[in-house]
Design a protein around this motif. Structure first.
Motif, mmCIF file in Angstrom:
data_model
loop_
_atom_site.group_PDB
_atom_site.id
_atom_site.type_symbol
_atom_site.label_atom_id
_atom_site.label_comp_id
_atom_site.label_asym_id
_atom_site.label_seq_id
_atom_site.Cartn_x
_atom_site.Cartn_y
_atom_site.Cartn_z
ATOM 1 N N PRO A 104 -34.814 40.565 19.799
ATOM 2 C CA PRO A 104 -33.875 39.764 19.157
ATOM 3 C C PRO A 104 -32.269 40.002 19.401
ATOM 4 O O PRO A 104 -31.383 39.434 18.986
ATOM 5 C CB PRO A 104 -34.103 40.191 17.392
ATOM 6 N N PHE A 105 -32.026 41.272 19.945
ATOM 7 C CA PHE A 105 -30.809 41.904 19.905
ATOM 8 C C PHE A 105 -30.436 42.091 21.255
ATOM 9 O O PHE A 105 -29.212 42.727 21.771
ATOM 10 C CB PHE A 105 -30.417 43.084 19.191
ATOM 11 N N THR A 106 -31.085 41.722 22.138
ATOM 12 C CA THR A 106 -30.759 41.902 23.721
ATOM 13 C C THR A 106 -31.014 40.770 24.554
ATOM 14 O O THR A 106 -32.327 40.374 24.951
ATOM 15 C CB THR A 106 -31.756 42.990 24.260
ATOM 16 N N PRO A 107 -29.893 39.868 24.650
ATOM 17 C CA PRO A 107 -30.067 38.508 25.331
ATOM 18 C C PRO A 107 -30.000 38.860 27.056
ATOM 19 O O PRO A 107 -30.690 37.771 27.581
ATOM 20 C CB PRO A 107 -28.777 38.105 25.129
ATOM 21 N N SER A 108 -30.010 39.944 27.399
ATOM 22 C CA SER A 108 -30.405 40.153 28.931
ATOM 23 C C SER A 108 -31.819 40.748 28.999
ATOM 24 O O SER A 108 -31.977 41.785 28.578
ATOM 25 C CB SER A 108 -29.322 41.087 29.522
ATOM 26 N N ASN A 109 -32.785 40.065 29.529
ATOM 27 C CA ASN A 109 -34.076 40.602 29.425
ATOM 28 C C ASN A 109 -34.309 41.547 30.658
ATOM 29 O O ASN A 109 -35.033 42.347 30.848
ATOM 30 C CB ASN A 109 -35.183 39.528 29.554
ATOM 31 N N THR A 110 -33.299 41.482 31.551
ATOM 32 C CA THR A 110 -33.049 42.443 32.588
ATOM 33 C C THR A 110 -32.684 43.914 31.979
ATOM 34 O O THR A 110 -33.447 44.802 32.363
ATOM 35 C CB THR A 110 -32.073 42.123 33.592
ATOM 36 N N ALA A 111 -31.751 43.636 31.208
ATOM 37 C CA ALA A 111 -31.460 44.909 30.329
ATOM 38 C C ALA A 111 -32.549 45.815 29.490
ATOM 39 O O ALA A 111 -32.992 46.535 29.455
ATOM 40 C CB ALA A 111 -30.207 44.969 29.602
ATOM 41 N N ARG A 112 -33.138 44.591 28.724
ATOM 42 C CA ARG A 112 -34.227 45.145 27.780
ATOM 43 C C ARG A 112 -35.465 45.397 28.415
ATOM 44 O O ARG A 112 -36.005 46.692 28.021
ATOM 45 C CB ARG A 112 -34.825 43.829 27.054
ATOM 46 N N SER A 113 -36.094 44.690 29.548
ATOM 47 C CA SER A 113 -37.330 44.953 30.029
ATOM 48 C C SER A 113 -37.140 45.725 31.601
ATOM 49 O O SER A 113 -37.523 46.970 31.452
ATOM 50 C CB SER A 113 -37.970 43.715 30.391
ATOM 51 N N GLY A 114 -36.294 45.299 32.091
ATOM 52 C CA GLY A 114 -35.864 46.347 33.448
ATOM 53 C C GLY A 114 -35.120 47.609 33.215
ATOM 54 O O GLY A 114 -35.423 48.382 33.852
ATOM 55 N N GLY A 115 -34.247 47.690 32.137
ATOM 56 C CA GLY A 115 -33.501 48.740 32.020
ATOM 57 C C GLY A 115 -33.810 49.585 30.752
ATOM 58 O O GLY A 115 -33.374 50.661 30.837
ATOM 59 N N THR A 116 -34.770 49.168 29.994
ATOM 60 C CA THR A 116 -35.082 50.141 29.102
ATOM 61 C C THR A 116 -36.681 50.149 28.886
ATOM 62 O O THR A 116 -37.186 51.272 29.087
ATOM 63 C CB THR A 116 -34.958 49.334 27.368
ATOM 64 N N VAL A 117 -37.460 49.208 29.028
ATOM 65 C CA VAL A 117 -38.966 49.445 28.955
ATOM 66 C C VAL A 117 -39.442 49.945 30.250
ATOM 67 O O VAL A 117 -40.213 50.711 30.308
ATOM 68 C CB VAL A 117 -39.759 48.060 28.616
ATOM 69 N N THR A 152 -42.250 39.945 28.254
ATOM 70 C CA THR A 152 -40.781 39.815 28.284
ATOM 71 C C THR A 152 -40.472 38.316 28.414
ATOM 72 O O THR A 152 -39.533 37.797 27.653
ATOM 73 C CB THR A 152 -40.070 40.569 29.102
ATOM 74 N N CYS A 153 -41.083 37.699 29.062
ATOM 75 C CA CYS A 153 -40.967 36.243 29.135
ATOM 76 C C CYS A 153 -41.418 35.489 28.059
ATOM 77 O O CYS A 153 -40.654 34.351 27.676
ATOM 78 C CB CYS A 153 -42.073 35.668 30.421
ATOM 79 N N VAL A 154 -42.354 35.812 27.329
ATOM 80 C CA VAL A 154 -42.625 35.440 25.793
ATOM 81 C C VAL A 154 -41.695 35.587 24.714
ATOM 82 O O VAL A 154 -41.096 34.780 24.168
ATOM 83 C CB VAL A 154 -43.859 35.687 25.446
ATOM 84 N N THR A 155 -41.134 37.020 24.682
ATOM 85 C CA THR A 155 -40.255 37.439 23.812
ATOM 86 C C THR A 155 -38.856 36.785 24.130
ATOM 87 O O THR A 155 -38.162 36.421 23.039
ATOM 88 C CB THR A 155 -39.869 38.964 23.914
ATOM 89 N N SER A 156 -38.634 36.321 25.269
ATOM 90 C CA SER A 156 -37.342 35.726 25.907
ATOM 91 C C SER A 156 -37.524 34.164 25.171
ATOM 92 O O SER A 156 -36.473 33.572 25.145
ATOM 93 C CB SER A 156 -37.362 35.548 27.383
ATOM 94 N N THR A 157 -38.618 33.760 24.988
ATOM 95 C CA THR A 157 -38.695 32.284 24.395
ATOM 96 C C THR A 157 -38.620 32.536 22.863
ATOM 97 O O THR A 157 -38.127 31.631 22.082
ATOM 98 C CB THR A 157 -39.902 31.886 24.882
ATOM 99 N N LEU A 158 -39.066 33.628 22.260
ATOM 100 C CA LEU A 158 -39.306 33.545 20.863
ATOM 101 C C LEU A 158 -37.907 33.864 20.213
ATOM 102 O O LEU A 158 -37.890 33.022 19.104
ATOM 103 C CB LEU A 158 -40.038 34.765 20.242
ATOM 104 N N PHE A 159 -37.022 34.413 20.369
ATOM 105 C CA PHE A 159 -35.632 34.497 19.662
ATOM 106 C C PHE A 159 -34.553 33.787 20.667
ATOM 107 O O PHE A 159 -34.451 33.959 21.926
ATOM 108 C CB PHE A 159 -35.386 35.959 19.658
ATOM 109 N N LEU A 160 -33.746 33.186 19.965
ATOM 110 C CA LEU A 160 -32.601 32.395 20.685
ATOM 111 C C LEU A 160 -31.696 33.651 21.247
ATOM 112 O O LEU A 160 -31.157 33.264 22.468
ATOM 113 C CB LEU A 160 -31.469 31.739 19.470
ATOM 114 N N THR A 161 -31.621 34.782 20.771
ATOM 115 C CA THR A 161 -30.771 35.726 21.262
ATOM 116 C C THR A 161 -31.559 36.799 22.417
ATOM 117 O O THR A 161 -30.969 37.757 22.464
ATOM 118 C CB THR A 161 -30.047 36.500 20.212
ATOM 119 N N ALA A 162 -32.729 36.309 22.677
ATOM 120 C CA ALA A 162 -33.458 37.212 23.660
ATOM 121 C C ALA A 162 -33.362 36.813 25.020
ATOM 122 O O ALA A 162 -33.973 37.703 25.856
ATOM 123 C CB ALA A 162 -34.936 37.065 23.224
#
Length: 483
Positions: free
Chosen positions: A150-163, A198-208
């Motif tokens: 919900p707080f990371t609009p870059s799924n690259t930063a969220r998934s690629g950079g954190t997970v 991350t593809c699904v969470t990217s759809t779930l939230f406007l800010t994801a």
């Protein structure tokens, strides 16, 4: 020489289209603007220069050539009309767009996750609690992404950079090595769960996902349909939650790991958490701030614009020294995205301004006139989804196709425009699964050594088809009920 064609092709596309006569019913200046817009889109796909630079070039050229591409002869002949000033006002309008500022704010939130270490701590806590069995470890990977989304609009930063930096340590505990026959022991399974989640969470939230926010801005500009954070979540929740609940299990069946259990992973996570120590002051403050922001995004839209909430949180992060101004200045991704999306919003708005969107909608309506409105909507959403095979950027896909798809829907009598807009928007994250280049973190997982090309394309086809079926089978009737 090998990249020269990437510079020349956008120019060639613009030039070729500009030389063709305008289609019947479309003003000449609107066709010339579309030619320029098409060249920008080709540039965004090929990226001979960074996307933000291409967007700035597009806006600058359109403003410079405004008497020929932005304004009709009637507008130019209006007493007191000053084309240069009006063109500049149009070109800079994207930088005052609320959604662009919300995107910028969310990137600063992600910076806070990274600097304080809160994102890594959340991932490790889940691995420690659920890492004993491979299946539950898959759910831990999914939940780590969900907690940050919900707080990371870059799924690259969220998934690629954190997970990814956390889970890449796990396969070696099972003697599962990249680019090796042992990859299938567990590494392949974990990597596929991570990218599909991350593809699904990217759809779930406007800010994801940053293109979600861009889509919301374009939808409001093009179709005058406003989509709030809460409306987006309500629309996406049934299909998103169902897919997240099933993904680790489906991957377990369709891409089974050879090892089903290992007691070492929770021990490793516990050691990593012990090294981190208790929650720091900055982690506690950030946690309170993001929870407050989420609450206001969901429940406080009547009192404060979401973009203003984001800016206020940034101010508090700076005042409380969770991040410093130098940290903010050094966040190149945030500033780059701010400039990029501001120009894209202006360029897409130009399609509406010159009348191209209205003309295209009427043209499509003429060709889909025999279809029921619901059938036409499903066809257009499916075409929009599958067209992602042609794009290596969700942003380029959104910029290029969303306005014209909206125009197509607007031209079909009886179509429910808010429903159609939400379906297009909530498809953006899901479509990222279909190719190894479909979304930002895809190359990270594709290059991990655990997902061979043949496996990636096969699984991308299977999961991509499943995601589309869920979007149409659950998303369509649900969104029609709640929109």
């Amino acid at each position: 020489m090998r990249t020269t064609w990437k510079f020349l092709l956008p120019l060639a596309v613009t030039g070729l289209l500009a030389l063709l006569p305008a289609p019947e019913g479309l003003p000449a200046h609107a066709w010339l603007y579309f030619a320029l817009f098409a060249g920008v889109v080709v540039g965004l796909i090929l990226e001979p220069l960074p996307g933000a630079v291409i967007g700035l070039i597009g806006v600058a050229l359109a403003a410079l050539l405004a008497p020929w591409v932005l304004f009709s002869p009637a507008q130019l002949a209006t007493p007191g009309f000053r084309a240069p000033q009006e063109a500049l006002k149009w070109g800079l309008a994207g930088f005052s767009n609320n959604t662009v500022w919300l995107i910028f704010s969310a990137f600063m939130f992600a910076l806070g996750y990274e600097k304080t270490g809160l994102g890594r701590r959340i991932a490790l806590l889940l691995v420690k609690a659920m890492g004993r069995r491979t299946l539950t470890l898959g759910y831990a990977v999914m939940l780590a992404d969900l907690a940050l989304a919900p707080f990371t609009p870059s799924n690259t930063a969220r998934s690629g950079g954190t997970v990814y930096p956390v889970i890449r340590n796990l396969p070696l505990l099972y003697d599962s090595k990249p680019n090796d026959a042992s990859a299938r022991r567990i590494g392949s399974y974990l990597m596929w769960v991570a990218i599909s989640s991350t593809c699904v969470t990217s759809t779930l939230f406007l800010t994801a996902l940053a293109p979600n926010l861009l889509a919301a801005a374009l939808i409001e500009k093009t179709a005058q349909v406003h989509i709030s954070w809460g409306q987006w979540f309500i629309a996406a929740a049934p299909m998103g939650i169902l897919l997240l609940a099933l993904l680790p299990l489906l991957a377990y069946w369709l891409y089974p790991p050879e090892i089903k259990r290992n007691d070492q992973v929770p021990l490793w996570a516990a050691k990593e958490l012990a090294a981190l120590g208790p929650l720091t002051r900055d982690e506690k403050l950030l946690l309170a701030l993001v929870i407050g922001a989420l609450a206001l995004w969901i429940f406080g839209a009547a009192w404060a614009d979401p973009a203003l909430v984001g800016i206020l949180v940034i101010v508090l992060m700076l005042l409380l020294k969770v991040i410093t101004w130098n940290d903010a200045l050094g966040n190149k991704a945030a500033w780059n995205t701010f400039a990029w999306f501001a120009t894209l919003v202006a360029l897409a708005d130009g399609l509406t301004r010159v009348g191209f969107v209205a003309w295209f909608g009427q043209w499509v309506a003429g060709h889909l006139g025999g279809f029921h409105a619901g059938t036409a909507m499903v066809v257009l959403v499916t075409v929009f989804y599958l067209a992602h095979y042609l794009f290596a950027s969700s942003t380029a896909h959104t910029t290029a196709l969303l306005p014209v798809m909206l125009a197509a829907g607007m031209g079909i009598p009886g179509i429910d425009l808010p429903v159609f807009a939400l379906l297009l928007g909530t498809s953006l994250g899901l479509m990222g699964i279909i190719t190894p280049y479909g979304t930002g973190p895809s190359p990270v997982y594709y290059g991990s050594g655990y997902l061979p090309s043949a496996d990636y394309w096969r699984l991308g086809t299977i999961f991509g088809a499943l995601f589309l079926l869920v979007l149409l089978g659950i998303g369509v009737p649900w969104i029609m009920m709640v929109a």
